[in-house]
Structure formats: C-alpha cells, structure tokens
Design an enzyme around this catalytic site. Structure first.
Site, PDB file in Angstrom:
ATOM      1  N   HIS A  48      16.665  48.931  30.419  1.00 34.21           N
ATOM      2  CA  HIS A  48      15.962  47.805  29.782  1.00 34.21           C
ATOM      3  C   HIS A  48      15.221  46.988  30.829  1.00 34.21           C
ATOM      4  O   HIS A  48      15.765  46.719  31.903  1.00 34.21           O
ATOM      5  CB  HIS A  48      17.002  46.933  29.058  1.00 34.21           C
ATOM      6  N   GLY A 129      10.662  25.216  39.174  1.00 31.64           N
ATOM      7  CA  GLY A 129      11.088  25.790  40.448  1.00 31.64           C
ATOM      8  C   GLY A 129       9.924  26.235  41.317  1.00 31.64           C
ATOM      9  O   GLY A 129       8.763  26.213  40.893  1.00 31.64           O
ATOM     10  N   HIS A 134      15.031  33.772  43.011  1.00 29.54           N
ATOM     11  CA  HIS A 134      16.403  33.679  43.538  1.00 29.54           C
ATOM     12  C   HIS A 134      16.738  35.051  44.123  1.00 29.54           C
ATOM     13  O   HIS A 134      16.511  36.073  43.466  1.00 29.54           O
ATOM     14  CB  HIS A 134      17.348  33.317  42.387  1.00 29.54           C
ATOM     15  N   PRO A 135      17.280  35.122  45.345  1.00 25.01           N
ATOM     16  CA  PRO A 135      17.418  36.426  45.997  1.00 25.01           C
ATOM     17  C   PRO A 135      18.203  37.460  45.185  1.00 25.01           C
ATOM     18  O   PRO A 135      17.810  38.625  45.116  1.00 25.01           O
ATOM     19  CB  PRO A 135      18.128  36.089  47.314  1.00 25.01           C
ATOM     20  N   ALA A 137      19.541  36.673  41.808  1.00 20.95           N
ATOM     21  CA  ALA A 137      19.500  36.421  40.363  1.00 20.95           C
ATOM     22  C   ALA A 137      18.083  36.398  39.803  1.00 20.95           C
ATOM     23  O   ALA A 137      17.893  36.230  38.598  1.00 20.95           O
ATOM     24  CB  ALA A 137      20.209  35.109  40.022  1.00 20.95           C
ATOM     25  N   GLY A 138      17.063  36.573  40.646  1.00 21.86           N
ATOM     26  CA  GLY A 138      15.691  36.695  40.155  1.00 21.86           C
ATOM     27  C   GLY A 138      15.149  35.440  39.509  1.00 21.86           C
ATOM     28  O   GLY A 138      15.186  34.353  40.092  1.00 21.86           O
TER      29      GLY A 138
END
Lengths: 266, 266
Positions: A48, A129, A134-135, A137-138
């Site tokens: 997905h 943001g 986020h490294p 968590a994207g």
C-alpha cells in the site's frame, strides 16, 4: 475502538475509533505516538502507498456532527503532530488548505521515499512543520471527510478486460460517475473478475446507482453480475439511500429505522 | 415513548413505547388502566375494527431480545389484565394458546358488539377470565410478534380494478406471497391507485420482493409504478435486507452499519 484491520501484504493497520470531539484529538495523538516509536519507514515495505508511520488520519463526522467540527479537529491534531512529535503534516479532504490537496492520492503520490527527496519543492511544502520529513516517521496526511464506502461488484467472466473497461467507464476521473474511484481486478481462484470501488460521497453516487450501471455495462458485453460486496461498514444513511432508490421511496427517512429512533433517545 | 398516532376517522390511538423487559408489563398496565377509565365502548364509534378499550397489545422484541421473552411478557400482562382490571384476554400471534388464534383478525372478528353477544360460545372463550366482556372496556387481544411493516405501492392509473387484482395476486390468503396482506385502494385526489400492504414477517417476504412483483404485475397490465411508501418505522434488519436483495449482496450484515456498531457498544 470499533474496527481494526491489518494484513501482511499491505503491512499496514487501519484502526477505527469513535470518540466525543473533545477526546478525539488526544486519542489520535496517543496512537500517533505509538506508531512513531515503533515504526521506522526506512525499514518498512508493503503493497500500500504510504508516506508516514502515522500515514493518514481522517476525522469523520458521526451521526449528526457537522463537518466543520471535524475540520477543526483535523487542524488541531495536525498542529500538535508537528509541535509534539515533529512530524510535518499535509491537510486533505475538507480540511485541505490548498485546493490541489483535496485528494489524498495527490498528497501521498510517490510515498515516503519520493517525499523525503522533494519536500523542499515549494509545491510540496507541508501545511504544518518545516520542509524536512521526520527521519523515521515521514509525514502525515490529516483530513476531514464523510465516510468512504468500499464496494465491489463481481462479474461472471474470466476476462479481466471487461472489468477494466467498466471501471474506466464508471470512474469519475475518466468522466464517469461523480465521486467514484474504480479499478478492475482478477479473482483468479474464483474464476471471476471484479470492479473494485471507493465511493467517496455516497450522497452523490450511492451503491444502488453504481450496481445498476455496472450491471448494464456488463450485459452490453454479454456478462452477468455474480454478486456485490460491501467491504467494512457503511453509514446508516447510505443503507437508507439504497432503500429509497431501489423501491422508489423518495420520502423514506433515517428516523423511520426503529433502532435509530430508540438509540437516538438514549 | 417513540410514536403516537391517532386520527378522528379511526377514533383510535396507537402508542409505541420501548422498555426493559422488567418494566414493560407495568408500563402497559398503566396505559390499560387509563384506557379502561376513559373509554366506554358502548358509546364509541370508529372505522377501525375493535373489541376493547385497550384493543390490542403486542409485545415486540427489540434488537436481539428473544421472542420467548415477549411471549412470557404477553402472558404475564394478560393474566394481570384479568386479575387487576377484570378484562378478559385473547392471546394471539406467537403468544396464541390455540392455533386458530394466531391471526389477530380472527380473534377480533365482529368486534365488541358481536363478542358481547357470543363470548359464551365455547370457541370464543377467553384465554384469561370469565366468559363475559368487561361492560365498558370489552376484551383485549394480547400478543407477541415481530415488527409489522406497513408498505404501499402507488400505481399510475385511475383504474381501481388494477390495484384490486394485483392485491389479490400477491396476498398470502389467496396463494400469493407468504406473510403478505394486501388491499387495493383509490387515491382519488392524486389520480392514482394503491396496493396497500402489511408484511407480517419481513424475514420471509421483504419490501424489495413485494415491490418487484407488483411492478411486474402492473407492467403486464400496461401500468407503471409511481412510487412506494414505507409507513412508520421498519426494523434495521428489514432495511439491511433490502440492500442485500437489491444489490445481490447476500453476505451483508447488520453490524456493517456504522451506527449499529457504535450504538451497540454503549
């Protein structure tokens, strides 16, 4: 919590919960915190499309809650995702702040890996943001929308082309029925093909309409419908809508459902 | 209390309430006491057949309550009507103690005036109480049954004969569809005729089936359906049944209704 679905091929979990508006954002934040701690997208694979450990969070009005409330909850949640977890956020659906972000597919196109390389493009700047994923968590898509209906119609043929042609005929993006997404699939083990759909606004295009158009299109090709499948839950209003359409009862109302009347009193 | 219907022509009030089983009999007794105090059948007239000031009291299972519980409530209520208010009682429906009393029409045939003159016939002996009607309140039919569905289909013709013929074709008593009662009426002010029905067991014959048979019968006579009307409430299971039938979705279940899932948790 009313539903949890997960499978290995998608490597993805869909959690559905119901909450008072005042508690919904806290509950979603608690879930996002666990996903952020446990999931590292750099080591994640699945069929997905996804761009975040907490990939997509839609706020959906239940019963008579106005959509406006869900939009406000989405924006509150998005702001907290950034300030508390440092996850950049894209608003979609009725919570979108740019018209081109209404569609989730467009927001998520290319997934985590593509976004990580292009988040500093001006047209991919997050709504909350900085322009850096986020490294682990994207990024997260946060939206407000009415309930989707996942609906499939199976056809008595092994000819995948029939399902693909009908899917193309009915999908909104190629000029078919409004608020319908459709793909053609093979159900090889059952000797059938399937038109698999998402109905994104059942108030505009509901199950009965879609079923009949597909049946007519199939018959024009000499193919019969085997059966249809409603996947997961649908709102009561959608079922009431099918009754209205199917037996030509335009005045039928939700509060003519006995249980609705009783439960609404409680 | 979820519904009250009354009109002058029928001179009759239908009160629908929902209660925990432990409270239902007390509530029904309180209603029957008021009716007994206020209504004198010797001075009462109306279009609807009746034999009692409290004419008929059906206990209907709600949600997942077993029918057995409603049968016990009916028998408890019937015994109290006799011991506390001296009203003789006939049990009908699933609470019937004689098979020939399952049908309410048969129990009530002839109404108060006829019953008052013949209650001492052995085959008219009450199930509770002596063979004498209450002087002002008559007798009461007490039953247990699933919810009835009142359903009408209107036809685009002024020819009453078409509605009467179709009603005869579909009604169970003349060999038509099981659990269907049907009559043909004129809707003179609208230039239509109507097939007016009670579906006494929607699990056997539901709205979708009836609608289609009537549409086909009408077309054979060169007549089109104008619309249909669901009168009052129907159980959620009946609406779910229409969805299953109309879009060939035999696996569709009640707990796929989003609200059902949430309300059932509360």
């Amino acid at each position: 919590m009313i539903d949890v679905q997960a499978d290995a091929a998608h490597n993805r979990m869909v959690v559905t919960f119901v909450a008072e508006p005042a508690l919904a954002v806290d509950a979603a934040m608690a879930g996002a915190a666990v996903a952020t701690a446990r999931i590292d997208l750099r080591r994640h694979q699945g069929e997905h499309p996804r761009m975040g450990a907490t990939d997509v969070v839609p706020f959906v009005p239940f019963a008579d809650l106005p959509m406006r409330v869900c939009i406000d909850l989405a924006h509150d949640f998005g702001a907290r995702l950034w300030t508390q977890l440092r996850i950049p956020v894209y608003y979609y659906g009725d919570a979108a702040r740019r018209p081109e972000r209404r569609e989730l597919e467009k927001v998520r196109r290319g997934g985590f890996e593509d976004l990580a390389g292009h988040i500093d493009d001006p047209d991919r700047a997050p709504d909350e943001g900085s322009s850096e994923v986020h490294p682990s968590a994207g990024a997260t898509a946060v939206g407000a929308r009415i309930p989707l209906i996942a609906y499939n119609v199976n056809l008595k043929t092994t000819d995948l082309q029939v399902a693909k042609e009908i899917a193309k005929t009915i999908r909104a993006s190629s000029g078919g029925l409004p608020n319908v997404k459709a793909l053609g699939f093979e159900l090889a083990d059952r000797g059938l093909v399937q038109v698999s759909m998402n109905l994104t606004d059942f108030r505009v295009t509901n199950i009965w309409k879609v079923f009949n158009v597909i049946r007519d299109e199939a018959r024009r090709r000499g193919v019969e419908v085997e059966a249809s499948e409603i996947v997961g839950t649908i709102p009561l209003a959608a079922a009431v809508g099918v009754v209205k359409d199917a037996v030509v009862e335009p005045a039928f109302r939700m509060d003519q459902i006995l249980e609705k009347r009783v439960w609404a009193e409680e």
